[in-house]
Write a protein that holds these residues in place. Structure first.
Motif, PDB file in Angstrom:
ATOM      1  N   ALA A  90       0.833  -1.208   0.000  1.00 53.54           N
ATOM      2  CA  ALA A  90       0.000   0.000   0.000  1.00 53.54           C
ATOM      3  C   ALA A  90       0.867   1.258   0.000  1.00 53.54           C
ATOM      4  O   ALA A  90       0.459   2.302  -0.497  1.00 53.54           O
ATOM      5  CB  ALA A  90      -0.936  -0.004   1.207  1.00 53.54           C
ATOM      6  N   GLY A  92       3.609   1.401  -1.620  1.00 53.23           N
ATOM      7  CA  GLY A  92       4.303   1.456  -2.900  1.00 53.23           C
ATOM      8  C   GLY A  92       5.672   0.811  -2.892  1.00 53.23           C
ATOM      9  O   GLY A  92       6.450   0.992  -3.838  1.00 53.23           O
TER      10      GLY A  92
ATOM     11  N   ARG B 153      -8.631  -0.514   3.433  1.00 51.22           N
ATOM     12  CA  ARG B 153      -8.814   0.925   3.712  1.00 51.22           C
ATOM     13  C   ARG B 153      -7.973   1.342   4.907  1.00 51.22           C
ATOM     14  O   ARG B 153      -7.367   2.417   4.914  1.00 51.22           O
ATOM     15  CB  ARG B 153     -10.284   1.220   4.009  1.00 51.22           C
ATOM     16  N   PRO B 158      -3.906   2.034  -2.151  1.00 49.29           N
ATOM     17  CA  PRO B 158      -4.366   2.811  -3.309  1.00 49.29           C
ATOM     18  C   PRO B 158      -5.298   1.963  -4.182  1.00 49.29           C
ATOM     19  O   PRO B 158      -5.242   0.734  -4.128  1.00 49.29           O
ATOM     20  CB  PRO B 158      -3.064   3.146  -4.048  1.00 49.29           C
ATOM     21  N   PRO B 159      -6.140   2.627  -4.982  1.00 49.06           N
ATOM     22  CA  PRO B 159      -7.153   1.903  -5.766  1.00 49.06           C
ATOM     23  C   PRO B 159      -6.567   0.771  -6.599  1.00 49.06           C
ATOM     24  O   PRO B 159      -7.163  -0.304  -6.699  1.00 49.06           O
ATOM     25  CB  PRO B 159      -7.736   3.002  -6.669  1.00 49.06           C
ATOM     26  N   LYS B 162      -5.882  -2.220  -4.459  1.00 50.54           N
ATOM     27  CA  LYS B 162      -7.161  -2.833  -4.094  1.00 50.54           C
ATOM     28  C   LYS B 162      -7.691  -3.663  -5.242  1.00 50.54           C
ATOM     29  O   LYS B 162      -8.144  -4.791  -5.059  1.00 50.54           O
ATOM     30  CB  LYS B 162      -8.201  -1.753  -3.768  1.00 50.54           C
TER      31      LYS B 162
END
Ligand SMILES: Nc1ncnc2c1ncn2[C@@H]1O[C@H](COP(=O)(O)OP(=O)(O)OP(=O)(O)O)[C@@H](O)[C@H]1O
Ligand SMILES: Nc1ncnc2c1ncn2[C@@H]1O[C@H](COP(=O)(O)OP(=O)(O)OP(=O)(O)O)[C@@H](O)[C@H]1O
Ligand SMILES: [Mg+2]
Ligand SMILES: [Mg+2]
Lengths: 238, 248, 309, 248, 238
Positions: A90, A92, B153, B158-159, B162
């Protein structure tokens, strides 16, 4: 800083919170105690922004928040390493780097090399918990929301991970909001202990504390704590 | 069950079908149902004579082109509709209408836009495939586990992450069978559109065989189309099926 | 053919299958006027939609009397189904309809875009045969594309999507009438029957006929007799009572009366004994065999195929 | 989203479709695409004249009868195949073949067995519906949660309870969309079979309207079929959808 | 009587059990302790017949077995009452009767009337645990397999439910195989305490015990227990 300011929340069967206040500062570990169903998990979900209060305000000014849910919440189709690396993904971090980092963490938590590639269905309950904990700590969070994180762990692992949490608070200055049912665990870890009443949740006991690793001191403090009428009323009596 | 056993059982199922066909042939005679052996022989001749290749290429282009386009559109709309409830509620009846309108109504439009030869078979395939894949994608999105979504979440995923790590693996559960069903329909509809249309591809050959009242030839072409469908299913979908849920 | 002695039993529950073709009205008139009532009481009539429908009817024994394009019974006879052709009822109903004023003869078609229907089926084969004779290669000299049915070809003409199409009746008449309502001028530029005549003798193509299953002849010679006496008067009635015939067609064949009536001039109904014009029929069959032997199942039908009216 | 909002959005979607139709009509002219208003007027006349009723009854019987039979057979086979892996492996390619074989291959059989008017349209529907529902049921069985199955075994739950309390609720997730898709196909296929078949029902009327080159009439009949499909979907599947997962 | 006789089991990455023996008699509560991933849950699954041993024999001669899994394993589409009544449904008890019985049990476990109709997703973690426990006890089992059943419960509820378990053992003569990480809980409840080693699981400590509810006695015994080298080695040290 995490601040709850006059938070009210109702799922349709009476308020869970009614003008509830709470604050957690950096470098502090706040333990939440309370009977089952009183709203502990809900307070963590509010802090993480997963539910919005009906009225009042929840403000989380920490840069990076991570959460250990009451259940492991692992991706069933990903192996232990990829699950532990999710938070890094998440952020990166590249695949190789994040898998290496997650693998190291898990190995430190007692995973054998063969276990790193197992999917959640092949892991024991405690192993799943450890993956979820590794997922949270891998991102080096400023605020960690932990929901009975060590309930499924044996005494030895529990102590090791308790030390890890204290370490994050003391060395990195992380803040921790820590839900537990175990009074001795709260006494061992917390800078401050809050006891919540039954619904709607209210703070019935707010005690500053000094973390300690000495078993005798912990048991003595636990006995004293549970002898306090407020704690006794909220935790033991019906 | 491993892949070999699955293959063996699958072959057993197809053998059962062949036995039923042979029994039907014996009971009803060649004017109603030609023998499987005769049909297979006709098919062999077709292939050896080189007539099968070009027809097959045309039909494959119609079927796979329409399938691909319909699947991509359907999946995109289904995912979007699943993620945005109002859009989903608006699209659902529209796709049912698209699905339920008989091809004769489309034929006029297709003829107009694409002319008698060209893309009209592919368009008919698209129109059939789109709603099937839409329904699969839509349901796949709706059926995903909210607990995992909360987890993502909470970690500020990030989208794109997901999508890749959460949505797609859960989606595949519903999307893959929809794609398989749609693929089978794609072949059938392409052939039918060719039969009813401009006379190209396997469908055109079937129309000719029918004009000749040559049932063995008709069924040989049908067999070819079905064999291709099975090959396609094995080649295109089995790998995805195997990789499903293997995403990071 | 061996005929059994006449039986006194009438055929019951006979389902007469009519080709989806305007000339079928002749047989319909015969049934409706009670011409078959004695030999086959309670006979019903229905249009067949495609050869599968026809084949199922014949194989199951439900239908043993049909009207049909004449290559169909020949093909079935060659496949071992004992079909017999009794009479020709249509002498051709194909034309090239166009909005293009420059088209008057076959030669004018060169280089044009033409929409055909039923590729590789009889209308297409007839067109190709004539085109060859006219010195036109249908695959190279003209831009021939196909649609599934004559209705679509007619639709394209009317809507201006196509300039020229091969059509049968009544779609040709329907297209011209509908286009007329919107001010688009369509006309029959070429009659394929006339063109045929230039190369094969007479300006007519024996295209549709009445055929029976041998078992029906065996079971009921009376029915055959009734057909023999009734078909020609039925045709005469249709030609003499056009409005009533159109109403009959509307009732039994779902035709549009106005279109049907106008189209009567162009679908060339006639009733001619199959045996009597066998040479003409064989000319037609040979032309088809040249182009596509499979259409007939490879050869000419046997002698017993042709019945006397 | 509540039912009223869903309905409103669904209506909006259909309205969008009508607008697209009107735009197409304006761009292409009435000879290619009649106006929605004209079509609706034709449909009203049809209904008032009493012609719609009987045709509709025939088509509804074909579509719903075939759907019901195909859905029951498909669901039974899919569930059995999902629970017994070898059976499932054997049935999967067979259903793909059944799905992929164009109707021309068995139309003769259907006509022979069931006659031109009677059940042949219903049979064609059955053959289309069966594989779709099979795939849904099969996938629904495969996708069920093994942890819950273990729980039921630990409590010695009898097969019937497992079916009712565990299998069916999980199955519906996959079965319901399959049933909805199959229902739409049932209407379409019934109409198409009637167009190509004995000339009864809505399909027969469409065939006649087409022979008359009457596009508005053709589309009016199509509209009627689609309206019925939407009504069916709302009446038959919405209640199940609502009750899904509501089983004890 | 539940008997493991020379049980061997391997999931493909080395044996979890290698000729493992175990016996649980009626009227006895046997506590299983051991580090995370050592095979405790697997032993319960063997006892319940959910996995078969690769070699050796598992024999369960009890008439009615019930299990409390490590996770709640509730049906997501059924409400709390129906979930608690599942075991009764398996026994063929009619809907009204089983819902009444399950509702009573849950109310006894602290459920408010409004909570009885909630689905699992609307219940707190501890409430889900309680539903799972109610599901097991509703069928009045002779053998109860319990996998860390009280890990998610607060001190008060935990004590109540611990009393319920002891009650079943003493009054109904039920047998219980009880997995826990909490040494004090084992001492409080067990007639016999087994400590398992890491994989392959072996019994490294087998101690007869006398259940007690006195906190002081429990803490003293726990300290003594953890001072035993075998327990210390298996539970605390790496
Ligand atoms: N289905 C499986 N496939 C592969 N390995 C498995 C499977 N189930 C369990 N294991 C492995 O077996 C070992 C024992 O697992 P088990 O769940 O019995 O541990 P446990 O003692 O209950 O641990 P915990 O206290 O963490 O719940 C673990 O190493 C686990 O990874
Ligand atoms: N989605 C929801 N819908 C309805 N009620 C809910 C929902 N989520 C939580 N609740 C209710 O809110 C209350 C608080 O739940 P919460 O999960 O915060 O409890 P908890 O303090 O974490 O309890 P435990 O210690 O058992 O985990 C409970 O009564 C629960 O039933
Ligand atoms: Mg909680
Ligand atoms: Mg375990």
């Amino acid at each position: 800083m995490l601040v709850f300011d006059g938070v009210t929340l109702d799922f349709g069967d009476g308020p869970v919170f009614d003008r509830f206040d709470l604050a957690v500062a950096p470098g502090r570990l706040v333990a939440l105690l309370g009977r089952s169903g009183c709203g502990k998990t809900t307070s963590l979900r509010l802090a993480a922004g997963l539910v919005a209060p009906a009225s009042g305000r929840v403000e989380n000014r920490f840069r990076r928040t991570a959460m250990v849910f009451q259940e492991p919440r692992l991706l069933p189709w990903a192996d232990a390493t990829d699950n532990a690396a999710f938070g890094l993904a998440a952020l990166g971090v590249g695949r190789e780097a994040r898998r290496a980092r997650a693998g190291d963490l898990l190995t430190g938590f007692g995973f054998a090399p063969a276990d790193l590639g197992k999917r959640p269905a092949e892991l024991s309950g405690g192993m799943q918990s450890r993956v979820a904990i590794a997922r949270a700590f891998a991102v080096e969070p400023d605020l960690v929301l932990m929901d009975e994180p060590f309930a499924a762990l044996d005494v030895g692992l529990r102590r090791e991970l308790q030390d890890l949490v204290r370490d994050a608070v003391e060395r990195r200055g992380s803040a921790v909001l820590f839900v537990t049912h175990d009074v001795t665990e709260a006494i061992r870890l917390a800078d401050r202990i809050l006891v919540l009443s039954a619904r709607p949740a209210r703070v019935v006991l707010d005690a500053e504390a000094t973390p300690t690793a000495d078993p005798a001191a912990i048991h003595a403090a636990a006995a004293t704590f549970l002898a306090l009428p407020a704690a006794r009323g909220a935790l033991l009596e019906r | 069950m491993n892949a070999a056993a699955r293959l063996a059982w699958g072959a057993a199922g197809l053998a059962g079908l062949a036995v039923a066909w042979e029994a039907g042939h014996r009971a009803l005679g060649p004017l109603v149902l030609p023998a499987p052996a005769e049909t297979a022989a006709t098919l062999t001749t077709l292939i050896l004579s080189g007539k099968a290749g070009p027809a097959l290429a045309v039909t494959a282009a119609d079927a796979l082109g329409g399938w691909l386009a319909g699947a991509m559109l359907g999946a995109a709309l289904g995912i979007a509709g699943g993620l945005l409830p109002p859009l989903g509620a608006a699209l659902r009846p529209v796709t049912i209408v698209i699905l339920g309108v008989p091809p004769i109504a489309w034929v006029v439009l297709a003829l107009l836009w694409f002319g008698p030869a060209g893309l009209s078979a592919g368009f008919t395939v698209l129109v059939t495939v789109l709603p099937i894949v839409f329904a699969g994608a839509f349901q796949g999105i709706l059926a995903r586990d909210p607990a995992l979504g909360e987890m993502a979440r909470a970690f500020g995923a990030p989208p794109l992450l997901k999508l890749r790590a959460l949505i797609v693996p859960q989606l595949l559960d519903h999307l893959l069978p929809a794609l398989a069903t749609a693929l089978a329909f794609a072949w059938k509809v392409a052939v039918m559109a060719e039969v009813l249309g401009g006379g190209t591809g396997i469908g055109g050959e079937i129309a000719t065989a029918r004009a000749h009242l040559d049932l063995a030839m008709t069924l040989a072409w049908v067999m070819l189309a079905v064999a291709l469908l099975l090959a396609c299913d094995a080649a295109l979908l089995s790998p995805v099926r195997r990789r499903a849920r293997g995403v990071a | 053919a061996v005929t059994r002695p006449a039986s006194a039993h009438p055929v019951s529950g006979l389902e007469v299958l009519g080709a989806p073709n305007a000339s079928t009205v002749v047989l319909v008139r015969l049934i409706e006027s009670g011409g078959l009532a004695e030999a086959a009481p309670g006979a019903t009539f229905r249009l067949w939609r495609d050869t599968d429908d026809l084949r199922a009817g014949l194989v199951s024994g439900r239908s043993r009397l049909i009207t049909t394009p004449i290559h169909v019974p020949a093909n079935l006879a060659n496949r071992g189904l004992p079909m017999r052709l009794l009479a020709i009822i249509s002498m051709g109903h194909l034309s090239v309809v166009t909005a293009d004023p420059s088209i008057a003869t076959f030669a004018d078609l060169a280089g044009k875009k033409i929409v055909g229907f039923f590729k590789n089926d009889m209308p297409d084969l007839v067109f190709r045969t004539i085109a060859r004779k006219e010195g036109i290669d249908p695959d190279r000299d003209i831009e021939l594309t196909y649609v599934g049915t004559p209705m679509e070809a007619a639709q394209m003409l009317v809507a201006g999507q196509a300039e020229t199409a091969i059509l049968n009746e009544p779609p040709a008449t329907g297209a011209i009438m509908m286009a007329g309502q919107t001010g688009r001028a369509l006309r029959r530029a070429i009659s394929l029957q006339q063109a045929w005549g230039r190369h094969f003798g007479k300006p007519r193509i024996p295209m549709a006929g009445v055929a029976l299953h041998q078992s029906l002849i065996d079971d009921s010679p009376e029915l055959l007799a009734a057909l023999r006496t009734g078909l020609a008067p039925a045709k005469d009635w249709v030609l003499a009572n056009r409005t009533e015939a159109a109403q009959l067609a509307e009732r039994t064949m779902q035709s549009r009366p106005a279109v049907f009536e106008r189209s009567l001039d162009h679908f060339n109904i006639d009733v001619v004994s199959a045996a009597a014009i066998r040479p003409e029929i064989e000319t037609f069959y040979r032309a088809i065999l040249d182009l596509s032997p499979a259409t007939l199942g490879g050869t000419l039908p046997p002698d017993e195929f042709y019945l006397d009216l």
